[in-house]
Enzyme design. Sequence first.
Site, PDB file in Angstrom:
ATOM      1  N   LYS A 106       0.841  -1.192   0.000  1.00  0.00           N
ATOM      2  CA  LYS A 106       0.000   0.000   0.000  1.00  0.00           C
ATOM      3  C   LYS A 106       0.873   1.238   0.000  1.00  0.00           C
ATOM      4  O   LYS A 106       1.442   1.589   1.031  1.00  0.00           O
ATOM      5  CB  LYS A 106      -0.933  -0.049   1.204  1.00  0.00           C
ATOM      6  CG  LYS A 106      -1.892  -1.240   1.097  1.00  0.00           C
ATOM      7  CD  LYS A 106      -2.806  -1.430   2.277  1.00  0.00           C
ATOM      8  CE  LYS A 106      -3.799  -2.564   1.952  1.00  0.00           C
ATOM      9  NZ  LYS A 106      -4.758  -2.812   3.035  1.00  0.00           N
ATOM     10  N   GLY A 136      -7.907  -4.577   1.425  1.00  0.00           N
ATOM     11  CA  GLY A 136      -9.180  -4.604   2.146  1.00  0.00           C
ATOM     12  C   GLY A 136      -8.963  -4.356   3.618  1.00  0.00           C
ATOM     13  O   GLY A 136      -7.849  -4.024   4.042  1.00  0.00           O
ATOM     14  N   LYS A 191      -5.565   5.634   2.370  1.00  0.00           N
ATOM     15  CA  LYS A 191      -6.122   5.436   3.725  1.00  0.00           C
ATOM     16  C   LYS A 191      -5.061   5.613   4.809  1.00  0.00           C
ATOM     17  O   LYS A 191      -5.379   6.052   5.915  1.00  0.00           O
ATOM     18  CB  LYS A 191      -6.809   4.078   3.835  1.00  0.00           C
ATOM     19  CG  LYS A 191      -5.877   2.895   3.657  1.00  0.00           C
ATOM     20  CD  LYS A 191      -5.653   2.109   4.917  1.00  0.00           C
ATOM     21  CE  LYS A 191      -4.444   1.216   4.747  1.00  0.00           C
ATOM     22  NZ  LYS A 191      -4.386   0.096   5.662  1.00  0.00           N
ATOM     23  N   THR A 248      -8.609   0.735   9.488  1.00  0.00           N
ATOM     24  CA  THR A 248      -7.346   1.377   9.851  1.00  0.00           C
ATOM     25  C   THR A 248      -7.562   2.516  10.841  1.00  0.00           C
ATOM     26  O   THR A 248      -6.797   2.682  11.787  1.00  0.00           O
ATOM     27  CB  THR A 248      -6.646   1.901   8.582  1.00  0.00           C
ATOM     28  OG1 THR A 248      -6.436   0.799   7.708  1.00  0.00           O
ATOM     29  CG2 THR A 248      -5.316   2.538   8.900  1.00  0.00           C
ATOM     30  N   ASN A 256      -0.336   3.859  11.518  1.00  0.00           N
ATOM     31  CA  ASN A 256      -0.524   5.221  11.040  1.00  0.00           C
ATOM     32  C   ASN A 256      -1.365   6.042  12.012  1.00  0.00           C
ATOM     33  O   ASN A 256      -1.053   7.179  12.324  1.00  0.00           O
ATOM     34  CB  ASN A 256      -1.159   5.196   9.647  1.00  0.00           C
ATOM     35  CG  ASN A 256      -0.189   4.621   8.627  1.00  0.00           C
ATOM     36  OD1 ASN A 256       0.782   5.266   8.261  1.00  0.00           O
ATOM     37  ND2 ASN A 256      -0.419   3.392   8.198  1.00  0.00           N
ATOM     38  N   GLU A 281       3.482   3.794   7.085  1.00  0.00           N
ATOM     39  CA  GLU A 281       3.539   3.954   5.629  1.00  0.00           C
ATOM     40  C   GLU A 281       3.042   5.330   5.169  1.00  0.00           C
ATOM     41  O   GLU A 281       3.581   5.921   4.238  1.00  0.00           O
ATOM     42  CB  GLU A 281       2.712   2.844   4.969  1.00  0.00           C
ATOM     43  CG  GLU A 281       2.682   2.832   3.452  1.00  0.00           C
ATOM     44  CD  GLU A 281       4.045   2.588   2.799  1.00  0.00           C
ATOM     45  OE1 GLU A 281       4.748   1.649   3.200  1.00  0.00           O
ATOM     46  OE2 GLU A 281       4.404   3.366   1.883  1.00  0.00           O
TER      47      GLU A 281
END
Lengths: 334, 334
Positions: A106, A136, A191, A248, A256, A281
């Site tokens: 990602k 997903g 995201k 997330t 994150n 990330e």
Amino acid sequence: VTRVAVMGAGSWGTAFAMVLADAGTDAVVWSRDDKVAESITREHANPRFHPGVELPATLWATADPAEALRGADYVVLAVPSQTLRENLAAWGDAVPAGARLVSLIKGVELGSASRMSEVVTDALGVSPDRVAVLSGPNLAREIAAREPAASVVACTDPQVARDLQAVCHTAFFRPYTNTDVVGTELGGAVKNVIALAVGMAGGMGFGDNTKASLITRGLAETVRLGAALGADPHTFSGLAGLGDLVATCSSPLSRNRTFGEALGRGMSMEEVTAITTQTAEGVTSCVSVLDLARRHGVEMPITEHVVAVVEGGLAPRDLVRTLMTREAKSERGA
Amino acid sequence: VTRVAVMGAGSWGTAFAMVLADAGTDAVVWSRDDKVAESITREHANPRFHPGVELPATLWATADPAEALRGADYVVLAVPSQTLRENLAAWGDAVPAGARLVSLIKGVELGSASRMSEVVTDALGVSPDRVAVLSGPNLAREIAAREPAASVVACTDPQVARDLQAVCHTAFFRPYTNTDVVGTELGGAVKNVIALAVGMAGGMGFGDNTKASLITRGLAETVRLGAALGADPHTFSGLAGLGDLVATCSSPLSRNRTFGEALGRGMSMEEVTAITTQTAEGVTSCVSVLDLARRHGVEMPITEHVVAVVEGGLAPRDLVRTLMTREAKSERGA
């Protein structure tokens, strides 16, 4: 039996290799670290990323990429987004001709602003219909605990998506097929940036109304970027868009979100980075996502704000003000 | 100065009256309880719903509906969904001719399967372009704490929506206009049902992947119902759809989520009802939402499951199985 090489023994690579083994494939994991490979093969364990989890006995690992790749029907890519290109260059000829490539990564490449599947087609010179992506609401630790989860496998060739679906479908992991590679990848890349923003809001003490508004407006800016890049807008309402974003942003397991929270509580980038063991990330990708947006003339105010905090040392404080104090207007208006 | 009557002194009615007072309107609250009205007027407090919160000094209340309604430019409806029709019948002539009606109510009427704005037009014989709805990620306690929030004001007449927007816009509360009344109302009605399901999953110990998948599939079934009723699909990606759903499903303040969690932990409906002081709207509306879906031939598997638990004594256990074990398929396929 289908042979699958999972290239990367991090949190998600290892968890997805467990799914593949559970689904009955012959799965091998490549780790750049000898000791990790040995621990997976001999002790059925990857204690750094999944402490206490027993890996399937059929799963094995190697630190030799050529050994991992030999005879693979599918090559699953689970390395960091910014090293993918050099990894592919190093493996080069060891990737079997005819193998299908599957990106779990990602992110967006810095400099080129390429999506991960584009890096694959570019670096290996393969046709896009041999490259699939999987994305997903799949927090790796929950997958490793065999909690029920659903995901999206996307490929421009629907038959490749269906084949891959069959290869990773278990009683706990339910993949849905899709042909929208662009949307599926963008959902996963953006995201992480939105989760940083939601984390900042939480760290500053804002409640669920504010966080839900950030998630909603964050998905809206992802949809705008997707539209400019030719994605199907419906993808963003699905598991790889909304689903992944919500998982997330809700989970205390999200690096994150946690990183953003620390910034929101007033820590500096240096301080947060110093206490963070795994990469968040979104800290890297916010810059390349914004680069991609600018190349296509798309406005992404939340992403822009995250970049200003991460790169420019701006205080997260203004994030909510940005969201709240513009002129009253129509929800879809300019 | 615009005069606004807020009919109902519950958690959301009181919090929205605070927004109106902050926005500079002359706001009066009607409570069916003398003591509550007196407490709001004299002590600037509504301790049952907002303990410790000081209400704006300009806000006053009465237990006499005619006194509240006298001279009102806007009549804001904040009573329970299943008593709205009888409330309107009782107030009847006291509602000023020409006043605009604003529904804050999230639900669908049992028996008629009518949306709240339909109950208003039907019971008062007013034209739909005088009826607006307000919905969004607006947990009442956070609004009362003046945390930043955004919302949607929808009316088929865009000028009415813009007027209402101006009436309730503050530094903390940002309303966006929309003309899609059907979608705005449905988002608010169905999210309580989905929050019950998400609560059940949490109570059973499932993690954020599962909950995010339920939210995603729950929004998808809301979109299907909306399509059958003529709603704009974009509304569901916005604050009144996704935003409200995520806030409700994330917040420990959500009565519906909390009610579902207790069911998920194995308590019976009787046991949960006995320990619950405020109504969980989804427990009532799941039946009327499913009724509405069946009248329009729309499949809503999550809603159906919630009804089976709430009405039929089914164990919540099968909810996740329903979600996970159907045949592997394409994300948008049948």
